[in-house]
Design an enzyme around this catalytic site. Structure first.
Site: not given
Ligand code: IMP
Ligand code: MG
Length: 174
Positions: A42, A102, A158
């Site tokens: 990422g 997260d 993604d």
């Protein structure tokens, strides 16, 4: 444009955020030469842009982690697919460059693994954090922006390996 996608940040807004982070990093590290460790896949777009806004020399390496893969939901544990670094980071100033935090499971695991290699310092640079003020139990040293709770794609991020190539950031209805 794919109707499941809703724009949240334009390419130029992302660029301003990345530029600001590069300014902070350049000011804090110079004249030291830090090792930037990008978390694949990422962070590949973010890291590529970040280093071009820096005004200090750096060395670059990569590590690969995986908490979603092609799945709908994140794994409860983090898969580290590659933690061998080509650069010896013992005694070096290391900055982990991650796309999004997260639950911070990925970053915590990476911090533990890299810390074990004996760096002089170890910090984290994260482009996005989900949900402002959420207690993730890990200090993010450089944070680009917070995004809402939804799943975001684009600029390297993604959903099931798609949308990494988009220059802006979108939320996706999954
Ligand atoms: P954490 O361990 O829960 O912090 O999850 C972080 C990893 O999950 C990141 O490295 C991302 O690869 C992936 N991830 C979490 N949220 C998103 C998202 O909204 N879009 C894309 N990838 C995400
Ligand atoms: Mg990631």
């Amino acid at each position: 444009m794919d109707e499941k996608l809703k724009p949240i940040l334009t390419a130029s807004e992302v660029r301003s955020v990345v530029k600001r982070l590069a300014g902070e990093i350049s000011a804090d590290y110079g004249p030291r030469v830090p090792v930037l460790v990008g978390v694949l896949k990422g962070s590949f777009v973010f890291l590529a842009d970040l280093v071009r806004f820096l005004s200090i020399p750096v060395e670059i390496d990569f590590i690969q982690a995986n908490s979603y893969g092609m799945r709908e939901r994140p794994l409860q544990q983090v898969n580290i697919d590659k933690d061998h670094l080509g650069i010896d980071i013992s005694g070096r100033d290391v900055l982990i460059v991650e796309d999004i935090a997260d639950r911070c499971l990925t970053l915590k695991e990476l911090v533990a693994r890299l810390q074990a290699k004996g760096p002089a310092s170890l910090k984290t640079c994260v482009l996005f954090q989900k949900v402002e003020g959420s207690d993730v139990g890990l200090k993010l040293d450089y944070l680009g922006a917070t995004v809402g709770g939804g799943f975001v794609v684009g600029y390297g991020l993604d959903y099931k390996e798609r949308y990494r190539e988009l220059p802006g950031i979108y939320t996706i209805d999954t």
